[in-house]
Write a protein that holds these residues in place. Structure first.
Motif, PDB file in Angstrom:
ATOM      1  N   PRO A  10      25.253 -28.426 -32.965  1.00 34.98           N
ATOM      2  CA  PRO A  10      24.592 -28.206 -31.669  1.00 34.98           C
ATOM      3  C   PRO A  10      24.416 -29.515 -30.906  1.00 34.98           C
ATOM      4  N   ALA A  11      24.505 -29.428 -29.584  1.00 31.96           N
ATOM      5  CA  ALA A  11      24.272 -30.597 -28.739  1.00 31.96           C
ATOM      6  C   ALA A  11      22.785 -30.948 -28.780  1.00 31.96           C
ATOM      7  N   PRO A  12      22.432 -32.235 -28.591  1.00 31.94           N
ATOM      8  CA  PRO A  12      21.018 -32.626 -28.586  1.00 31.94           C
ATOM      9  C   PRO A  12      20.230 -31.885 -27.503  1.00 31.94           C
ATOM     10  N   GLU A  13      18.967 -31.590 -27.802  1.00 34.19           N
ATOM     11  CA  GLU A  13      18.093 -30.889 -26.854  1.00 34.19           C
ATOM     12  C   GLU A  13      16.988 -31.841 -26.417  1.00 34.19           C
ATOM     13  N   GLY A  14      16.816 -31.973 -25.093  1.00 35.94           N
ATOM     14  CA  GLY A  14      15.776 -32.854 -24.585  1.00 35.94           C
ATOM     15  C   GLY A  14      16.218 -34.296 -24.579  1.00 35.94           C
ATOM     16  N   ALA A  15      15.244 -35.185 -24.365  1.00 33.06           N
ATOM     17  CA  ALA A  15      15.541 -36.607 -24.217  1.00 33.06           C
ATOM     18  C   ALA A  15      16.138 -37.193 -25.490  1.00 33.06           C
ATOM     19  N   THR A  16      17.272 -37.841 -25.334  1.00 25.23           N
ATOM     20  CA  THR A  16      17.912 -38.563 -26.432  1.00 25.23           C
ATOM     21  C   THR A  16      18.910 -39.529 -25.819  1.00 25.23           C
ATOM     22  N   THR A  17      19.576 -40.328 -26.612  1.00 25.46           N
ATOM     23  CA  THR A  17      20.533 -41.300 -26.085  1.00 25.46           C
ATOM     24  C   THR A  17      21.882 -41.076 -26.751  1.00 25.46           C
ATOM     25  N   LEU A  18      22.717 -40.277 -26.104  1.00 21.30           N
ATOM     26  CA  LEU A  18      24.058 -40.025 -26.616  1.00 21.30           C
ATOM     27  C   LEU A  18      24.883 -41.309 -26.570  1.00 21.30           C
ATOM     28  N   ILE A  19      25.775 -41.456 -27.538  1.00 18.94           N
ATOM     29  CA  ILE A  19      26.678 -42.599 -27.552  1.00 18.94           C
ATOM     30  C   ILE A  19      27.917 -42.239 -26.737  1.00 18.94           C
ATOM     31  N   ASP A  20      28.241 -43.066 -25.776  1.00 22.75           N
ATOM     32  CA  ASP A  20      29.378 -42.811 -24.890  1.00 22.75           C
ATOM     33  C   ASP A  20      30.647 -43.353 -25.541  1.00 22.75           C
ATOM     34  N   THR A  21      31.512 -42.470 -25.956  1.00 21.57           N
ATOM     35  CA  THR A  21      32.762 -42.873 -26.593  1.00 21.57           C
ATOM     36  C   THR A  21      33.883 -41.945 -26.134  1.00 21.57           C
TER      37      THR A  21
END
Length: 540
Positions: A10-21
């Motif tokens: 599942p994709a993260p829910e709410g505030a988080t910091t995805l890594i851009d790749t």
């Protein structure tokens, strides 16, 4: 940006910091068909891992005599030279877990700020309990406490040849009992579960919060950046495959030794290489049926059967054994564990070389080699928990279960020796000590048979779950790879266990667990740094 949903995460829910790749899950994979079977394998992780293991099995079986001697020498050299390294690393893992529990990082939620748990507390605890149970508890539940107690009580305790922990307590029955149980709990308590927790937290954080594939290489993105998708990451994943496979093979080999000994004890079936190989082949065949049936119909159902059988055996021994002594002993053993913990975990200036190197260093390497397997399982069922909640429960719940198991089985065996003069448990080989203890209790034919079934089903579920984890790694993080790939790894787990048993027995099994655990310890120490960097970037 990698797409977690494309791999079933599942994709993260709410505030988080995805890594851009730019990396896409499976972009390095090779899809092909071999006859009617479709394959979706990561290049080059699958190829290098598979070919190396095939070569290992061939040479071990072809040169059994020389392989056995080499394995024994390898284990002795690694545990004798690097015992301080294994003990220091395990202490670091425990301290990091305790720090994260009390730090502000503990408030961070796995899966994002608004993520909710996928399982209730009851279901989650049950799965943590299942992860904590295994062939190891069946094999060592009686044999380790009685071995430490006997070594500590012996007249020569503390000598260079002694296997007693911390110099033993020669002639002092009460102190030897306390020391024996404390040493056992030390090997099955906070330290191993901290090792698992570090791997599980790292995988969960970088998959559920950062949006990266569920594989070991993802953990090291904060350190190596985009290089984790190249050879740096390939090497990390290949090491994870080797560690998992040989850690599993060690457990499967122990299971085969114990099941064969039990069948001989109960039905008179001869103990020889043919019997052990036939048992591994038969059980691997059952594991293959479980693999084909799928997680819900296969390993989940078998795990439920095992939980019921384990609970029945535990309750039976508790009720017909020294019940009051077991209940009071549980809390007393926890106290003694806390009292001896600083000395047992000290890596330097000790004289109990046999215990420290032969028991503790081997155990830590074995736990570390198991850590990708158990860690990935825990990560997949812990989404939605805070870091504090996750670490507290992963450390405490399984540790308490392990302590209670050891107190019931080991405490009963020690009580039989001290109060009844029952010497058979002490004299029996390691793989027979459980059956020797049960022989002194009522219904020993039934309980011994249940114990054999437990070992066999643990064997099957470990092989099935382990092949799933290895397949996920060698499929580039995909958790829905074709079933034939899991069949391949399940077959080779059995073949590696056979090769090691024939090429040196238990010494060979232990040697490979230590030799793969050593380099992976370095990987886990780097993972500690990556976890701190990953948590620091999360919104709190």
């Amino acid at each position: 940006m990698s797409d977690p949903s494309g791999q079933g995460i599942p994709a993260p829910e709410g505030a988080t910091t995805l890594i851009d790749t730019e990396y896409e899950v499976g972009q390095d994979n090779v899809s092909m068909s071999v006859g009617p079977f479709g394959l979706d394998i990561h290049n080059p992780v699958f190829a290098i891992s598979g070919l190396t293991i095939v070569a290992f099995v061939f040479f071990t079986l072809a040169f059994q005599e020389s392989a056995g001697a080499a394995f024994g020498d390898l284990r002795d050299w690694l545990t004798g030279t690097f015992d301080w390294f294994f003990l220091t690393a395990a202490n670091i893992f425990v301290l990091l877990c305790l720090f994260l529990i009390v730090s502000p990082y503990g408030k961070i939620r796995i899966g994002g700020k608004e993520a909710t748990p996928d399982y209730t507390y009851t279901g989650w605890f049950a799965m943590l309990f299942a992860a904590g149970m295994g062939i190891g508890l069946m094999f060592y539940g009686v044999s380790e406490p009685i071995s430490h107690f006997s070594a500590s009580l012996a007249e020569g305790a503390g000598s260079a040849d002694s296997w007693a922990p911390l110099g033993g307590a020669a002639g002092n029955t009460a102190e030897a009992r306390d020391l024996g149980m404390a040493a056992t709990i030390f090997h099955w308590g906070l330290h191993p579960w901290a090792i698992y927790a570090i791997v599980a937290l790292a995988l969960a954080l970088f998959s559920y919060n950062k949006g990266l594939p569920l594989t070991m290489r993802s953990v090291f993105y904060p350190i190596f950046g985009e290089r984790v998708w190249g050879w740096t990451g390939h090497i990390i994943d290949i090491m994870a495959v080797f560690a998992t496979l040989f850690g599993l093979a060690t457990s499967l080999g122990f299971g085969a030794e114990q099941a064969t000994a039990g069948l001989n004890h109960l039905f008179g079936i001869p103990i020889n290489d043919f019997t052990k190989v036939a048992l591994i082949v038969a059980i691997t065949g059952i594991a293959l049926l479980s693999v084909v049936a799928g997680l819900d119909a296969g390993v989940k159902r078998l795990s439920e059967i095992n939980m019921v059988l384990a609970a029945l055996l535990l309750v039976f021994v508790l009720l017909v054994g020294p019940t009051l002594a077991i209940f009071t002993g549980f809390f007393h053993n926890l106290y003694e564990y806390a009292r001896y913990l600083p000395e047992l975990s000290n890596p330097f200036g000790r004289t109990d070389d046999n215990f420290r190197q032969g028991w503790t260093a081997f155990y830590w390497a074995w736990w570390i080699s198991w850590s990708p397997f158990v860690g990935m399982f825990i990560a997949r069922v812990s989404r939605g928990r805070t870091v504090r909640e996750f670490l507290t429960c992963v450390l405490i719940i399984p540790s308490l279960v392990s302590v209670f198991w050891m107190t019931v089985f080991g405490g009963t065996a020690i009580d039989q020796l001290v109060n009844d003069g029952y010497q058979i448990v002490v004299d029996a080989p390691l793989e027979l000590k459980l059956f020797a203890m049960l022989e002194a209790l009522p219904l020993q034919q039934i309980t011994s048979f249940i114990a054999i079934v437990l070992v066999i089903v643990f064997f099957v579920t470990s092989s099935d779950s382990g092949s799933l984890v290895i397949d996920t790694i060698t499929a580039g993080g995909k958790i829905d790879a074709p079933v034939p790939q899991r069949v391949f790894w399940a077959c080779f787990e059995g073949l590696v266990a056979i090769a090691l048993l024939l090429g040196g027995g238990l010494a060979a099994l232990q040697a490979m667990a230590v030799s793969t655990g050593f380099p992976f310890t370095i990987v886990l120490l780097l993972a500690c740094f990556a976890i701190l960097k990953g948590l620091h970037s999360e919104p709190r």
